[in-house]
Scaffold this active site. Sequence first.
Site, PDB file in Angstrom:
ATOM      1  N   ARG A   1      -8.610  17.295  16.055  1.00 61.06           N
ATOM      2  CA  ARG A   1      -7.181  17.547  15.847  1.00 61.06           C
ATOM      3  C   ARG A   1      -6.884  18.083  14.442  1.00 61.06           C
ATOM      4  NH1 ARG A   1      -2.983  12.975  17.456  1.00 61.06           N
ATOM      5  NH2 ARG A   1      -4.113  11.653  15.985  1.00 61.06           N
TER       6      ARG A   1
ATOM      7  N   ARG B   1      -9.461   2.188  15.425  1.00 59.10           N
ATOM      8  CA  ARG B   1      -8.157   2.336  16.095  1.00 59.10           C
ATOM      9  C   ARG B   1      -8.279   1.961  17.571  1.00 59.10           C
ATOM     10  NH1 ARG B   1      -6.713   8.316  14.466  1.00 59.10           N
ATOM     11  NH2 ARG B   1      -4.777   8.016  15.620  1.00 59.10           N
TER      12      ARG B   1
HETATM   13  P1  AMP Z   1      -0.133   7.464  15.320  1.00 62.60           P
HETATM   14  O1  AMP Z   1       0.336   8.643  14.566  1.00 62.60           O
HETATM   15  O2  AMP Z   1       0.827   7.053  16.395  1.00 62.60           O
HETATM   16  O3  AMP Z   1      -1.547   7.633  15.841  1.00 62.60           O
HETATM   17  O4  AMP Z   1      -0.189   6.245  14.282  1.00 62.60           O
HETATM   18  C1  AMP Z   1      -1.035   6.294  13.157  1.00 62.60           C
HETATM   19  C2  AMP Z   1      -1.176   4.931  12.537  1.00 62.60           C
HETATM   20  O5  AMP Z   1       0.111   4.463  12.096  1.00 62.60           O
HETATM   21  C3  AMP Z   1      -1.679   3.831  13.454  1.00 62.60           C
HETATM   22  O6  AMP Z   1      -3.102   3.822  13.562  1.00 62.60           O
HETATM   23  C4  AMP Z   1      -1.139   2.592  12.743  1.00 62.60           C
HETATM   24  O7  AMP Z   1      -1.909   2.314  11.584  1.00 62.60           O
HETATM   25  C5  AMP Z   1       0.219   3.061  12.269  1.00 62.60           C
HETATM   26  N1  AMP Z   1       1.256   2.815  13.313  1.00 62.60           N
HETATM   27  C6  AMP Z   1       1.915   3.748  14.053  1.00 62.60           C
HETATM   28  N2  AMP Z   1       2.773   3.175  14.902  1.00 62.60           N
HETATM   29  C7  AMP Z   1       2.650   1.837  14.715  1.00 62.60           C
HETATM   30  C8  AMP Z   1       3.251   0.700  15.321  1.00 62.60           C
HETATM   31  N3  AMP Z   1       4.141   0.818  16.330  1.00 62.60           N
HETATM   32  N4  AMP Z   1       2.901  -0.519  14.854  1.00 62.60           N
HETATM   33  C9  AMP Z   1       2.008  -0.666  13.856  1.00 62.60           C
HETATM   34  N5  AMP Z   1       1.380   0.351  13.254  1.00 62.60           N
HETATM   35  C10 AMP Z   1       1.696   1.600  13.677  1.00 62.60           C
END
Ligand code: AMP
Length: 231
Positions: A136, A180
């Site tokens: 990505r 993750r």
């Molecule tokens: P994403 O862009 O959705 O893949 O999110 C990237 C990172 O942000 C995740 O791996 C978490 O570290 C943090 N994150 C995003 N959304 C959440 C959430 N709802 N709760 C806790 N951490 C979050």
Amino acid sequence: MLLLGAPGAGKGTQAQVLMAEFAIPQISTGDLLRANIASGTELGLKAKGLMSQGQFVDDETVNSMVAERLTHSDAARGYILDGFPRTLPQADWLDQHLASAGSTQEAALPVPLVLPVIAVSINVAYDQLLQRITGRRTCPACNRSYNVYSQPPLKPGICDVEGAALQQRPDDTEAVFAERMKTFNAQTAPVIDHYRRKGRFEEVDGDQPVEVVTAAIKAALRRLRGQEVPA
Ligand code: AMP
């Protein structure tokens, strides 16, 4: 509407297509956190270390960030939540938040405007997720997503639309992806079960071209909206 799924399942890509189609915003907690990191807020400083290790930011912080975002006027007609809720306490918070918004409206209006949540889980196999995440690249100017393996830009490393240099997220490496996925299996898989039990939930096969997945989500939405009880 909630888009659920593992990292790399295509939640962000699908949210962007659906946002344009339904004229409601995509609310991505990952994007909100990255914006806080970019502007150096206290929240951003707290989130940065956790995110770089594939860990979640704490529920209270994320819930208040979402609560604030939901007060913006563009979210009044509805919104697509992308990457939230990711834990059971976040799902409980959202259920309560929507229930209390609904009861406030019911008192004021003859027709309730807050409809129950529609949840769609996008399912993709592990190896495919890994390739999507490590390949990505994102444009910092327009947030468009590319993939060096499956959807490369016309010129390597450059956004087709903005001409900006594409960036790789620091958490999109193989090692952080593995973390993750562990966090997803431990904390987010139960959230998917929560909505599966609650109803108004559908799963789509995300291991297909973007437009086929969009069509499957729209078909799921049509089925779920058919369950709405007329006011
Ligand atoms: P994403 O862009 O959705 O893949 O999110 C990237 C990172 O942000 C995740 O791996 C978490 O570290 C943090 N994150 C995003 N959304 C959440 C959430 N709802 N709760 C806790 N951490 C979050």
